[in-house]
Structure formats: C-alpha cells, structure tokens
Design an enzyme around this catalytic site. Structure first.
Site, mmCIF file in Angstrom:
data_model
loop_
_atom_site.group_PDB
_atom_site.id
_atom_site.type_symbol
_atom_site.label_atom_id
_atom_site.label_comp_id
_atom_site.label_asym_id
_atom_site.label_seq_id
_atom_site.Cartn_x
_atom_site.Cartn_y
_atom_site.Cartn_z
ATOM 1 C CE LYS A 50 61.035 33.114 -20.696
ATOM 2 N NZ LYS A 50 59.961 33.852 -21.373
ATOM 3 C CD GLN A 94 56.809 35.377 -20.213
ATOM 4 O OE1 GLN A 94 58.027 35.503 -20.346
ATOM 5 N NE2 GLN A 94 56.194 34.271 -20.554
ATOM 6 C CG ASP A 117 60.654 36.058 -26.600
ATOM 7 O OD1 ASP A 117 61.223 35.057 -26.112
ATOM 8 O OD2 ASP A 117 59.985 36.863 -25.929
#
Ligand code: NDP
Length: 279
Positions: A50, A94, A117
C-alpha cells in the site's frame, strides 16, 4: 469450454492511471496514514504494498509502526491526532490488531470520512442503506471484476462463500444493490456445493486453499477468487483454478486477480475521502 481469465492487474492499471490523473489535476496532494501495530509478517507485506503504490501514485504517505505492547489509549490518541490532521485524508489501521486490543473500538475511532477501509459502523451502515460513502476496497474490487465481464448482474444467482465484515458481507450488499439474488455461505453451511453449483456469480472469500472444486461450479459462471492462502505450493486461491477454469465462463487468477484491484480501489477510496473532507 475454457474460461476467460479476468486480468486484475490490467484492470487495476486503468484505475490507477485515472487516480494518477485526478491527483495531477488536484490542487492538493492526498495524504494517507497507515498505522501498523506489532510484527505480523502478512500485515508487513500488505502495508509495504500500500505504501509503495500510494507513493508511486503521488500520495503523501505516513507510516506509523507501533510496538505490539502499545497501550490502547496511546493508539486511540494517535488516531485522534490523525483524525484532526488536515494533511491526512485517509487513515488505515492495519488489521489484525494484537489480542489485547479491542479491534472494534479502535476501528470505530477513525472518523468515517477518513475511514478509507470502509470498516466503521457509519460506512458499513451507509452500505446497508444503499447510500454508499466509502466502501471496503476488496468488495469494490470484486464488483469491478464482475462488471468487467460485461454480464448483467440483475436477476442472477450470486453466491458468496465467506461472511466477514471485510469481504463477504460488503460484497453481498453490493451485489444485492445490483439486484442479484444473493446467498451467503459460511463455515456452518451444511452443503456448500448445493449452493455454489447454482451460482451464476461465485465469490470465494473463505481463506481455504482450493475449497471450490470443479463439480461445485455452474457451467459459464463468473468466478471471483478472493482467497490468498500461503501453502507449501506457494500462493493459492480458494478456487481450484486449473480445474474450475474448464467449466467457468470467467475466472480471476491468484495472484493477479482481486489483489491488485483491491489496492487500486483503496487508492480510489482515498480520493473519495479527500472530496468528503473538502480539505
Ligand atoms: P475471514 O477469516 O475473516 O472470513 C472467512 C469466512 O469464510 C468466514 O465467514 C468463514 O465462516 C468462511 N469459511 C471458512 N471456511 C469455510 C468453509 N470451509 N466453507 C464455507 N465458508 C467458510 O477472512 P477474510 O474475509 O478476511 O478473507 C478471506 C480470504 O480473502 C483470505 O484468504 C484473505 O487472505 C483473502 N483476502 C484477500 C484480499 C485481496 O486483496 N485479494 C483482501 C482481503 C482478504 P464463519 O463466519 O462461519 O467462520
């Protein structure tokens, strides 16, 4: 019959090109913050990808590597600071987080319009209300891959194997929005084949290598393989690709299917977030 392979890398390149052009045209540089807690090797790989891709595209990317034993309150304080920081438009925490942390509490502390997200209750709730704001990237990736085949989704039988908040549930809701008839299967489903063999669209997101066999797939089906399983043979999907491609109409490979598209949709989500913050 041999299925047409859906090239996720090629499709992602088109999306990334568009993302790059939109950044060029924008007066400000989009900012992404990635927070990673502890030393999970898989997380390390995903975060690295990412970070690399976002920088290549022209994003400003800040990475926060935190120790496994960081206190929950200190992590919440960092997220609060990032929520306030004007140059940051998107925040990724994460997952998974260490066991001693309340994952829902941490994820929910990200401001919904910075939650790139799409995992906060506001963003998932919007999805249920057919009022999409920021939608989880892997679910968006699956939809783009299905749509790239040109098939009509309306009225089709779609079967999703997996009911996680990250993939299974959001992709089911997106397919429902497109008027598919959706069945969600999971580990307690009694006869998986009974469902999958009727699927015109089959999304496998169980995290079980080669779970989907040839005799479980309808002739001509669109098969989207989300699974990433590290086995002794290397990286494998949830679909027995070589066998299933003989019966499916379209199929995504692993790698080069859902993976690259997820990154592309995530970066697109950051531009959506930047628009929402208006800063
Ligand atoms: P989770 O482990 O959170 O969820 C897996 C789901 O699959 C659960 O709902 C589980 O059921 C169901 N399941 C497990 N075994 C079976 C089985 N034998 N039959 C039917 N259903 C089963 O995983 P994620 O949703 O986070 O991820 C799924 C896979 O996708 C993983 O391999 C992951 O690595 C991959 N992934 C890939 C991404 C990409 O970019 N390509 C992005 C995100 C994930 P139950 O709820 O009953 O436990």
């Amino acid at each position: 019959m041999t299925a047409e392979i859906i090239d996720g890398t090629k499709l992602s390149e088109k999306i990334l090109e568009d993302v790059k052009n939109r950044i060029k045209d924008s007066k400000k540089r989009p900012g992404l913050a990635i927070v990673i807690v502890g030393d999970n090797p898989a997380s390390e790989i995903y975060v690295g990808l990412k970070e690399k891709k976002s920088k290549e595209m022209g994003f400003q990317c800040e990475r926060y590597d935190l120790s496994e034993d960081i206190k929950e309150e200190d992590l919440l304080k960092l997220i609060d600071d990032l929520n306030q920081k004007q140059s940051i438009h998107g925040i990724i925490v994460q997952l998974p987080l260490p066991d001693h942390m309340n994952e829902n509490l941490i994820v929910d502390s990200v401001l919904p319009h910075k939650d790139v997200d799409g995992f906060t209750p506001v963003n998932l709730g919007n999805l249920i209300n057919d009022n999409n704001m920021i939608v989880p990237a892997t679910a968006r990736a699956c939809m783009e891959l299905i749509k790239s085949t040109g098939i009509e989704i309306k009225g089709k039988n779609a079967v999703i194997v997996g009911r996680s908040k990250i993939v299974g549930k959001p992709v089911s809701l997106l397919l429902l929005q497109e008027h598919a008839t959706v069945t969600i299967c999971h580990s307690k489903t009694e006869d998986l084949r009974e469902h999958t063999k009727n699927a015109d669209i089959l999304v496998a997101a169980a995290g079980k290598a080669k779970l989907i066999k040839k005799n479980m797939v309808k002739k001509g089906a669109v098969v989207i393989d989300v699974g990433i399983n590290r086995t002794l043979k290397g990286l494998e999907g949830d679909v027995d690709f070589e066998a299933v491609k003989e019966v499916a109409g379209y199929i995504t490979p692993v790698p080069k299917g859902v993976g690259p598209m997820t990154i592309a949709m995530l970066l697109d989500n950051i531009l959506i977030a930047m628009k929402l913050t208006g800063k």
